[in-house]
Design an enzyme around this catalytic site. Structure first.
Site, short mmCIF file in Angstrom:
data_model
loop_
_atom_site.label_atom_id
_atom_site.label_comp_id
_atom_site.label_asym_id
_atom_site.label_seq_id
_atom_site.Cartn_x
_atom_site.Cartn_y
_atom_site.Cartn_z
N ASP A 420 0.84 -1.19 0.00
CA ASP A 420 0.00 0.00 0.00
C ASP A 420 0.89 1.25 0.00
OD1 ASP A 420 -2.33 1.46 0.12
OD2 ASP A 420 -2.48 1.36 2.31
N GLU A 423 2.57 4.90 -4.11
CA GLU A 423 2.53 5.82 -5.27
C GLU A 423 3.82 6.61 -5.44
OE1 GLU A 423 0.13 5.53 -2.92
OE2 GLU A 423 -1.01 4.19 -4.21
N ASP A 499 -9.19 3.29 -2.42
CA ASP A 499 -10.14 3.80 -1.43
C ASP A 499 -11.36 4.43 -2.09
OD1 ASP A 499 -8.13 2.95 0.15
OD2 ASP A 499 -7.53 4.93 0.88
C1 GLC Z 1 -4.89 3.04 2.60
C2 GLC Z 1 -5.35 1.83 1.83
C3 GLC Z 1 -6.42 1.12 2.60
C4 GLC Z 1 -5.91 0.75 3.98
C5 GLC Z 1 -5.41 1.98 4.71
C6 GLC Z 1 -4.74 1.63 6.02
O1 GLC Z 1 -5.90 3.99 2.68
O2 GLC Z 1 -5.77 2.15 0.54
O3 GLC Z 1 -6.83 -0.03 1.91
O4 GLC Z 1 -6.92 0.16 4.72
O5 GLC Z 1 -4.47 2.67 3.90
O6 GLC Z 1 -3.65 0.81 5.84
#
Ligand code: GLC
Length: 793
Positions: A420, A423, A499
């Site tokens: 995660d 980017e 998200d």
């Molecule tokens: C980001 C991710 C999401 C995750 C969050 C906490 O927003 O896209 O899927 O739950 O981080 O890790």
């Protein structure tokens, strides 16, 4: 909208953290400050010298240099020099056999031709692409350059449709819009129209009445694509290198993924259902989650651990108080076929007591800031753990070091990894939530800055992980899930669409987003079922679940601050409906796994637009509310609140309703019932749909309208790299009889105790199995593997 997203992001991270980010944001602004380049954009000028070279030609213009090189008869690489050549991170193949290329003068310029494609280079640097039949596929103006920027333009026909560009919250057909290529975290929760998103890929497919083509820019700099009267691509740096592939979508995707790589076969469990939530905070919670799935008789393949499992959000660590025996938990779950997938973020907490940080710092594995008396100062920015340093994945040493960390979690029984914030995304209070542009990157030793490396960061994090997993766990197939990436990500990881908001609009957006990713070479993707950031109604959750049951990545996930979203939380009838779709998904696994195997060989997406495979019929160019899953299934999800039936645009041929065998004949539009407990699901006549039912292989036979049909089944142990088998079924109609023949390739033993052949829309008075009369002369036929089944009637 933007303000709402910002407020929501603030809620997710907390006001104190937001306040702390002010300093970083100002610092980034100071470093990013640059004067915009002055002066006009200039074309290359007149052609001065043209030189044929094997497979292509070189062209010197008054102010520019062009190289045209055929890598295959239907794949040409165009390079306008100026700016650094790309490091071939996206490229999987460079050993192309020589191509015979003809060279002819044409209108003062030159025409270079293979048996499939002609490229005409004009004296002004304009390019023309023609297919073997002489149809003009694309006409480009001479590119123009200003400082380090490029502008590249091509004519578009009025009817021309364009698709791809990676992940977009846009209509399927991108014509008419403007899209940015700069991987970004939209923060909070996004809906249709938000751009850019996490995973941009500068590749697009063009369809028009004269033919179709695919174009891939191998340039990782920030870019803006505008598809209005003309197609315009603006790049902020690099050299202008792109690849052109003529041909129908299926062939173009095959070539494109030969160039940028194909996904390897995932472990079979990854195609099952995944349950996730930001907020499964303890081992006990995870254990009881699993028990509830059992108690409610809901199949489950994976549970995802969000950042809650870590020790103070330190990557590759586990909180020993809340997860005192993660290994024990993983074993327990694995015994019942449930795999644990753990989230990892690239940010490494700045903490001298944390070995990973110390190691990274000492070995110089982190991204650095420019200048400063020769001293290499790491870049620090904030993510969940507070101030962090960030591995420079463009450095082979850093990649290998990062890849060597996975055993820390593999040893505890973690089966897959969820990448995660890559980017990369960091905390800011305004502007771009990423690194300052002058941040230094190794770029394989050549050196460069974040302008070039930004869009590559996620791709290379996954490469580091994938290579690490192959080194440290060679007997297992890696399972990686990534939010960001670039061209070639398919070689390393799956993707989810990030998200999303919990709205009907965003449910509808899921279909074009997933289709667009598939046409950009990313076949494995899917949404957070129900949307990430809000609380769906029971109906919205049901509809989202029904759709996702037919998408490659099938997971429920949500933010910590919304009510729990396990299937039982919505009560009845949601629970029963969800259970049925879960079961259907597992029944379909033989079909899905076969598609996954095909994808590993063709690069074709599992989920395909209705204009697939040849893109010739404009009636399907704008259909974005239905899709094919492989060749046999057409899925038309219910996407409107309250809808209990829906229109489906049918491609030519006969289609059988999966639920009750009602036949429909296309082309045309039909109204199909969509009661809450099901969605329109159609099977193409002539298919054999392999499913798993009651522990047996069920072959569902849908008779071809005339002539031929068939199906395929790939089997192996489900993980690892052992023996495999492919069972091929052919259907052949002759007169009143329908014959099904079965051939096998490969050494993996037939994994089923028996076979059941079920007929749909079929009547037969006599059945012969391998030449012998089968009694009773009715379907289903129960048998072991056979060679020929003959139905006469
Ligand atoms: C980001 C991710 C999401 C995750 C969050 C906490 O927003 O896209 O899927 O739950 O981080 O890790």
């Amino acid at each position: 909208m933007r303000l709402r997203a910002m407020l929501r992001a603030l809620r997710l991270i907390g006001p104190r953290e937001a306040l702390r980010a002010v300093g970083y944001t100002l610092f980034r602004d100071r470093l990013d400050f640059r004067l915009p380049p002055a002066g006009p954009f200039l074309p290359p000028g007149n052609l001065l010298v043209a030189t044929p070279v094997p497979g292509g030609g070189r062209f010197r213009f008054a102010q520019g240099e062009l190289e045209v090189r055929f890598l295959a008869p239907d794949l040409v690489r165009i390079t306008w020099k100026g700016g650094p050549l790309p490091i071939p991170y996206a490229i999987a193949r460079d050993d192309w056999p020589p191509v015979q290329v003809s060279w002819d003068p044409a209108d003062g310029g030159y025409a270079l031709g293979s048996e499939e494609l002609e490229v005409v280079v004009g004296t002004d640097g304009g390019l023309l692409f023609r297919d073997a039949a002489g149809h003009i596929l694309r006409r480009e103006s001479p590119p123009r350059r200003r400082g380090q920027e490029w502008v590249h333009r091509a004519d578009l026909r009025p009817e021309e449709h364009l698709y791809g560009l990676g992940e977009r919250a846009a209509p399927l057909n991108l014509r008419g819009g403007e899209y940015c290529m700069w991987n970004s975290d939209p923060l909070g929760g996004y809906g249709p129209g938000v751009d850019p998103l996490y995973l941009g890929i500068p590749v697009y497919l063009g369809l028009h009445p004269e033919g179709s083509y695919l174009l891939f820019y191998e340039n990782s700099y920030r870019a803006v694509f505008r598809f209005r009267d003309r197609a315009q691509a603006w790049f902020s740096g690099g050299c202008l290198r792109y690849y052109f592939i003529p041909g129908p979508p299926d062939r173009a995707l095959r070539r494109y993924t030969e160039l940028t790589g194909r996904p390897s076969l995932p472990p079979r469990w990854a195609l099952g259902y995944h349950q996730s939530r930001w907020g499964y905070r303890t081992q006990e919670e995870v254990r009881s989650l699993r028990e509830k799935f059992q108690a409610h008789d809901l199949p489950l393949s994976a549970i995802h651990l969000d950042i809650d499992y870590m020790d103070g959000f330190r990557v590759f660590t586990v909180d020993r108080e809340r997860f005192p025996d993660l290994a024990g938990l993983a074993r327990e779950l694995a015994d019942g076929g449930v795999h644990l997938v753990a989230i990892l973020d690239p940010g490494v907490k700045r903490d001298k007591g944390y070995d990973l940080f110390r190691e990274g710092l000492e070995a110089g594995h982190f991204c650095t800031l420019p200048g400063g008396k020769g001293a290499k100062r790491p870049l620090y920015a904030q993510v969940w753990p507070g101030w962090c340093a960030f591995p420079d994945f463009t450095d082979p040493a850093a990649r290998s070091w990062w890849g060597d960390q996975y055993p820390r979690l593999l040893q505890l029984g973690i089966a897959g990894f969820w990448h995660d914030m890559n980017e990369p995304s960091v905390r800011t209070d305004w502007g771009d939530s990423t690194f300052p542009l002058p941040t230094r990157h190794a770029l394989e030793g050549r050196g460069g800055d974040h302008r070039e490396a930004h869009n590559l960061y996620g791709l290379l994090m996954n490469r580091a992980a994938c290579e690490g997993l192959r080194r440290h766990c060679p007997e297992k197939r890696p399972f990686l899930l990534s939010r960001s990436g670039w061209a070639g990500l398919q070689r390393y990881a799956w993707n989810w669409t990030g998200d999303t908001e919990s709205t009907w609009e965003t449910l509808r957006q899921t279909v074009p987003t997933v289709l667009g990713l598939g046409l950009s070479g990313i076949p494995y993707t899917g949404p957070d079922i129900g949307g990430f950031s809000g609380h769906p109604s029971a109906e919205l959750y049901i509809r989202w679940f029904q759709l996702a049951a037919f998408l490659p990545f099938f997971r429920t996930h949500s933010a910590w601050d919304v009510p729990p979203r396990e299937p039982w939380t919505f009560g009845e009838p949601a629970l029963s409906i969800v259970r049925n779709f879960l079961r259907l998904r597992y029944r379909l696994l033989p079909y899905l796994y076969t598609l996954a195997w095909e994808t590993s060989r063709t690069g074709h997406p599992l989920v395909r637009p209705l204009f697939w495979p040849d893109g010739r019929d404009p009636a399907f160019w704008d259909v974005q509310d239905a899709f094919f899953l492989g060749e046999a299934l057409l899925v038309a999800p219910a996407l409107e609140e309250g809808a209990r039936s829906r229109q489906v645009t049918l491609p030519a041929g006969r289609w059988y309703d999966f639920w009750d065998d009602t036949p429909y004949d296309g082309p045309g539009t039909v109204l199909i019932p969509a009661p809450l407990e099901r969605i329109p699901l159609l099977v193409r006549a002539g298919s054999i749909l392999p499913m798993e039912e009651d522990g047996r292989l069920a072959l569902h036979l849908y008779p071809p309208e005339g002539g031929e049909g068939g199906g395929m089944l790939y089997s192996d142990a489900g993980d690892g790299y052992g023996p495999w088998r492919v069972d091929r079924f052919r259907l052949h109609r002759s007169g009143e009889a329908l014959e099904m023949s079965w051939e096998t390739e490969g050494d993996y033993p037939f994994p089923w105790p028996g076979v059941r052949v079920l007929g749909h829309g079929l009547r037969s008075r006599r059945i012969r199995l391998d030449g012998r009369e089968y009694e009773p002369a009715r379907m289903p036929v129960e048998a072991g593997p056979f060679r020929v089944l003959r139905l006469e009637g």
